[in-house]
Design an enzyme around this catalytic site. Structure first.
Site: not given
Length: 282
Positions: A85, A90, A67
């Site tokens: 994305d 995020t 990640e």
């Protein structure tokens, strides 16, 4: 280097639905499967699982390698960016997303335990952008305030709690039910971190169902290695259905490496690669 990943958007198959009976907020869940519908059969829990503190620490590091390209997962509480994305921002230790409901759940919980926190004012905006990649109502100061909140021990505890509630605990519980050991439970955990759980064809439960068409888990008399290979085959298929997931090295040069070595207990030392970067836990 941060690599694209993430759960499905809020289209009725959003992440966060528990694999077994784990309560989650209704706006971010799909109904959990029941035994009659899925054919799940309980298996005796292993003596030691991924929930052993030392094994859990290993799991956090391996996921962080994929990640965040770092084993230092505790440095990621403050992390936040839009990685392009389609899931909005995020952030945090497990990649909570503004577009997939789990970030909203996190901030709602944080506000319950600490009213008036620096992120509380963004709750209306987070509800509005849920299910999209929009930053409406979040910019320009949300990223700054997220980093500020990450200095608060209560916010770190909230991230830990939501990671465990939505991802870690359900994965371990399902793994033990399927009769797989520490590595298998980690394989499940990494899958639900990326894909979430829901009714869409690339969700965790759909990956598991695809694997069931090829092999049996140990709880049904199957061989553990054969079952995990079938699950990883299904996982790779799911990853290739979306461009943001199409690099399968976190399976090919990490999880497959451990499985080929027969390291079903995820014992150290561990060596693997993700997205071309090499990692080691001694």
């Amino acid at each position: 280097m941060f690599t694209p990943h993430r759960k499905m958007l809020a289209t009725g198959a959003l992440l966060g639905s528990a694999l077994l009976a784990v309560p989650v907020a209704a706006h971010a869940t799909a109904a959990p499967p029941d035994a009659a519908r899925t054919g799940l059969t309980a298996a005796p829990a292993a003596d030691a699982g991924l929930d052993d503190p030392a094994k859990k620490e290993i799991a956090m590091k391996i996921v962080s390698s994929a990640e965040n390209s770092s084993l230092d997962w505790k440095a990621q509480y403050k992390y936040i960016e839009d990685i392009g994305d389609g899931r909005g921002y995020t952030a945090g230790i497990i990649g909570f997303c503004s577009g997939t409901g789990d970030m909203l759940d996190l901030v709602e919980y944080y506000t319950q335990v600490k009213p008036g926190n620096v992120l509380a004012k963004y709750l209306p905006a987070l509800r509005e952008v849920d299910g999209s990649d929009s930053h409406a109502g979040l910019d320009p100061n949300f990223t700054r305030d997220w980093a500020k909140a990450a200095q608060d021990a209560e916010f770190k505890k909230a991230q830990d709690r939501e990671r465990d509630r939505v991802y870690f605990n359900p994965s371990v519980k399902q793994g033990k039910s399927d009769g797989v050991g520490v590595l298998g439970q980690f394989i499940y955990y990494d899958a639900i971190v990326m894909h979430g759980d829901g009714t869409d064809p690339t969700s965790f439960r759909s990956i598991r169902a695809r694997a069931l068409s090829k092999a049996k888990p140990p709880s049904r008399g199957g061989n553990e290695t054969t079952w995990l290979n079938a699950f990883l085959d299904a996982r790779v298929w799911a990853m290739k259905q979306e461009e943001a997931h199409s690099d399968t090295s976190r399976v090919d040069t990490a999880q497959r490496v451990f499985l080929r070595k027969g390291n079903l207990n995820l014992d150290t030392p561990l060596d693997w690669k993700v997205y071309g970067d090499s990692f080691h836990i001694g």
